[in-house]
Design a protein around this motif. Structure first.
Motif, short mmCIF file in Angstrom:
data_model
loop_
_atom_site.label_atom_id
_atom_site.label_comp_id
_atom_site.label_asym_id
_atom_site.label_seq_id
_atom_site.Cartn_x
_atom_site.Cartn_y
_atom_site.Cartn_z
N THR A 1 0.83 -1.21 0.00
CA THR A 1 0.00 0.00 0.00
C THR A 1 0.86 1.25 0.00
O THR A 1 2.07 1.20 0.28
N LEU A 2 0.24 2.37 -0.30
CA LEU A 2 0.93 3.65 -0.26
C LEU A 2 1.44 3.92 1.15
O LEU A 2 2.54 4.45 1.34
N TYR A 3 0.65 3.54 2.13
CA TYR A 3 1.07 3.72 3.52
C TYR A 3 2.37 2.96 3.80
O TYR A 3 3.26 3.48 4.48
N ASP A 4 2.48 1.74 3.27
CA ASP A 4 3.71 0.96 3.44
C ASP A 4 4.91 1.71 2.87
O ASP A 4 5.98 1.74 3.47
N VAL A 5 4.74 2.29 1.69
CA VAL A 5 5.83 3.04 1.06
C VAL A 5 6.16 4.28 1.89
O VAL A 5 7.33 4.60 2.11
N GLN A 6 5.14 4.96 2.39
CA GLN A 6 5.37 6.14 3.23
C GLN A 6 6.18 5.76 4.47
O GLN A 6 7.12 6.47 4.84
N GLN A 7 5.82 4.65 5.10
CA GLN A 7 6.54 4.22 6.29
C GLN A 7 7.97 3.79 5.96
O GLN A 7 8.90 4.04 6.73
N PHE A 8 8.16 3.18 4.81
CA PHE A 8 9.49 2.80 4.36
C PHE A 8 10.37 4.03 4.18
O PHE A 8 11.50 4.08 4.65
N LEU A 9 9.84 5.05 3.50
CA LEU A 9 10.59 6.29 3.28
C LEU A 9 10.86 7.01 4.59
O LEU A 9 11.90 7.64 4.76
N LYS A 10 9.91 6.91 5.50
CA LYS A 10 10.06 7.54 6.81
C LYS A 10 11.29 6.97 7.53
O LYS A 10 11.97 7.68 8.27
N GLY A 11 11.59 5.70 7.29
CA GLY A 11 12.76 5.08 7.87
C GLY A 11 14.06 5.73 7.41
O GLY A 11 15.09 5.62 8.06
N PHE A 12 14.02 6.43 6.29
CA PHE A 12 15.17 7.16 5.78
C PHE A 12 15.10 8.65 6.14
O PHE A 12 15.87 9.46 5.64
N GLY A 13 14.11 8.98 6.98
CA GLY A 13 13.97 10.37 7.39
C GLY A 13 13.20 11.22 6.41
O GLY A 13 13.27 12.45 6.47
N LEU A 14 12.46 10.60 5.51
CA LEU A 14 11.72 11.33 4.49
C LEU A 14 10.23 11.31 4.79
O LEU A 14 9.59 10.26 4.77
N ILE A 15 9.70 12.47 5.08
CA ILE A 15 8.26 12.62 5.27
C ILE A 15 7.80 13.58 4.18
O ILE A 15 8.22 14.73 4.14
N ILE A 16 6.96 13.07 3.30
CA ILE A 16 6.56 13.84 2.13
C ILE A 16 5.11 14.25 2.26
O ILE A 16 4.22 13.40 2.38
N TYR A 17 4.88 15.55 2.22
CA TYR A 17 3.53 16.10 2.20
C TYR A 17 3.56 17.39 1.39
O TYR A 17 4.17 18.36 1.80
N MET A 18 2.92 17.36 0.24
CA MET A 18 2.92 18.52 -0.64
C MET A 18 1.54 19.17 -0.70
O MET A 18 1.37 20.17 -1.35
#
Length: 74
Positions: free
Chosen positions: A3-20
């Motif tokens: 899911t998109l949530y899974d990808v968001q959490q994966f990126l969060k592990g690299f310190g990336l929180i994306i909200y545009m």
């Protein structure tokens, strides 16, 4: 990743929180950041492909949703 949530959490592990502010833009930025992470060798090819496929699907679904709702694309 499924899911998109899974990808968001994966990126969060690299310190990336994306909200545009717009879901379509968020997905596009996630694709860019995912590619950068892969290019520098922080993730393997299988992980990259799984996340990329999720993002492609979500991007397509979001475009279909916007077309259905009649939202103008910029």
């Amino acid at each position: 990743m499924k899911t998109l949530y899974d990808v968001q959490q994966f990126l969060k592990g690299f310190g990336l929180i994306i909200y545009m502010g717009k879901r379509l833009y968020d997905i596009e930025m996630m694709k860019i950041e995912l590619e950068r992470i892969y290019d520098v060798g922080l993730i393997d090819k299988l992980t990259y492909i799984e996340a990329e496929l999720v993002l492609r699907r979500e991007h397509r679904l979001e475009l279909e949703y916007e077309e259905k709702k009649g939202v103008k694309q910029t």
